[in-house]
Motif scaffolding. Structure first.
Motif, PDB file in Angstrom:
ATOM      1  N   GLU A  49     -36.350  69.349 -85.000  1.00 43.13           N
ATOM      2  CA  GLU A  49     -35.936  68.602 -86.193  1.00 43.13           C
ATOM      3  C   GLU A  49     -36.563  67.217 -86.187  1.00 43.13           C
ATOM      4  O   GLU A  49     -36.719  66.582 -85.140  1.00 43.13           O
ATOM      5  CB  GLU A  49     -34.412  68.477 -86.234  1.00 43.13           C
ATOM      6  CG  GLU A  49     -33.699  69.812 -86.374  1.00 43.13           C
ATOM      7  CD  GLU A  49     -32.195  69.665 -86.355  1.00 43.13           C
ATOM      8  OE1 GLU A  49     -31.525  70.509 -86.980  1.00 43.13           O
ATOM      9  OE2 GLU A  49     -31.691  68.727 -85.713  1.00 43.13           O
ATOM     10  N   ARG A  51     -36.490  63.362 -86.913  1.00 43.11           N
ATOM     11  CA  ARG A  51     -35.583  62.221 -87.053  1.00 43.11           C
ATOM     12  C   ARG A  51     -36.412  60.960 -87.214  1.00 43.11           C
ATOM     13  O   ARG A  51     -37.425  60.780 -86.536  1.00 43.11           O
ATOM     14  CB  ARG A  51     -34.691  62.094 -85.809  1.00 43.11           C
ATOM     15  CG  ARG A  51     -33.635  63.170 -85.652  1.00 43.11           C
ATOM     16  CD  ARG A  51     -32.885  62.986 -84.335  1.00 43.11           C
ATOM     17  NE  ARG A  51     -32.338  61.640 -84.212  1.00 43.11           N
ATOM     18  CZ  ARG A  51     -31.055  61.332 -84.385  1.00 43.11           C
ATOM     19  NH1 ARG A  51     -30.194  62.288 -84.694  1.00 43.11           N
ATOM     20  NH2 ARG A  51     -30.630  60.086 -84.238  1.00 43.11           N
ATOM     21  N   SER A  52     -35.962  60.088 -88.069  1.00 42.22           N
ATOM     22  CA  SER A  52     -36.712  58.856 -88.319  1.00 42.22           C
ATOM     23  C   SER A  52     -36.724  57.939 -87.110  1.00 42.22           C
ATOM     24  O   SER A  52     -37.612  57.095 -86.970  1.00 42.22           O
ATOM     25  CB  SER A  52     -36.124  58.119 -89.530  1.00 42.22           C
ATOM     26  OG  SER A  52     -34.764  57.758 -89.296  1.00 42.22           O
ATOM     27  N   SER A  57     -32.500  65.558 -81.220  1.00 44.08           N
ATOM     28  CA  SER A  57     -31.218  65.716 -81.908  1.00 44.08           C
ATOM     29  C   SER A  57     -30.205  66.496 -81.082  1.00 44.08           C
ATOM     30  O   SER A  57     -29.004  66.235 -81.152  1.00 44.08           O
ATOM     31  CB  SER A  57     -31.423  66.416 -83.253  1.00 44.08           C
ATOM     32  OG  SER A  57     -31.956  67.723 -83.060  1.00 44.08           O
TER      33      SER A  57
END
Length: 310
Positions: A49, A51-52, A57
């Protein structure tokens, strides 16, 4: 806290009547071994995933399976049950041939912690591989590869009603004094063998299903018997047999006492490659020949093991 000492561990085994089910009130056989690496192999995965903040995660526990090696020294009568599981077959009298039977066992490891012990058990174990090694003036080693279904929660108590049969005490076999016969047929002059490794592989695979954290079951792949022999280069017979792709046969008798010997027979094999090799000054010229067994219609098998040989 008492740290577990490797010299005080116990490895015990019992055959399963129902695959993957530890027998009630088991009579465990204490096994002889040099080292082992059986464990519940944990499979994890990281979700891909975005994520900025660039962080991971999560880390997900997605499955587990029992696997690992058991390293042993060959002795008579110690591993007859393991041979059955490896050959996927049953002793017929004193003869064992490779077959298609599903045979499993439960392994139990006991660790001494002073006032209490730790018990870790592995169920649904199959004997997938064996690496049998004969080296001049060395012990005969038998290193097993095990695959299992799962492991119950570790505990500090034995199974209720469990008993333990003492390990065998037959002599450890060596490739010097305890190899009474080693013959290769199909060549005019029997070669002088310095070393030999034989690998047996059931190519067992796990059957995974949705909703199951552990393997649902195991399947049997092709029964492969391969190996390598190192022979002194005394004549052209073995080399010509390799070049001509001749059918060869291998027979090894190992044991320390009359009636307590094994004869391992590969009734038909092919030399896959090999030729005279010069290793340098002060060394004999050798031939290293990798080989593979194939089905023999007369023996109705690729590999045959006979016990109680005189």
């Amino acid at each position: 806290m008492t740290v577990a000492d490797g010299s005080q561990t116990r490895l015990a085994d019992i055959s399963e009547t129902v695959i993957g089910t530890i027998p009630a009130t088991p009579a465990f056989q204490v096994m002889r071994y040099v080292s082992e690496g059986i464990r519940l192999a944990k499979q994890t995965a990281v979700p891909d995933e975005i994520r900025s903040d660039r962080n991971v995660s999560d880390i997900v526990d997605i499955g587990r399976m029992v696997q690992g090696p058991i390293n042993t020294l060959l002795s008579y009568g110690t591993f007859d049950t393991w041979f059955e599981r490896l050959f996927c077959s049953t002793w017929a009298g004193d003869v064992l041939k490779n077959g298609v039977e599903h045979k499993t066992g439960t392994l139990e490891k006991t660790f001494e912690h002073g006032p209490s012990d730790s018990y870790i058990r592995y169920r649904g174990c199959r004997w997938n591989t064996l690496d049998l090694s004969l080296q001049a003036r060395q012990f005969v080693t038998a290193n097993w590869g095990v695959m299992g279904i799962g492991s119950p929660t570790p505990t500090n108590a034995i199974i209720t009603g469990a008993t333990y049969v003492a390990a065998t005490t037959t002599p450890v076999l060596n490739a010097g004094l305890n190899v009474g016969a080693l013959s290769i047929t199909g060549v005019a002059a029997a070669p002088k063998i310095q070393s030999m490794n034989i690998q047996i592989n059931n190519n067992i695979y796990a059957n995974d299903v949705i909703g199951s954290y552990e393997p649902d079951s195991h399947g049997l792949g092709r029964f492969d018997v391969t190996g390598t022999m190192t022979a002194l280069f005394a004549d052209l017979d073995l080399y010509n047999a390799i070049l001509d792709h001749d059918d060869l046969a291998l027979l090894i008798t190992m044991g320390a006492a009359t009636g307590e010997k094994y004869t391992l027979e590969i009734p038909k094999l092919k030399g896959l490659d090999g030729g005279p090799t010069v290793g340098g000054n002060g060394r004999a010229v050798i031939i290293e020949m990798p080989f593979q067994a194939k089905y023999d219609a007369t023996s109705t098998a690729s590999l045959k093991l006979t016990r109680a040989v005189v």
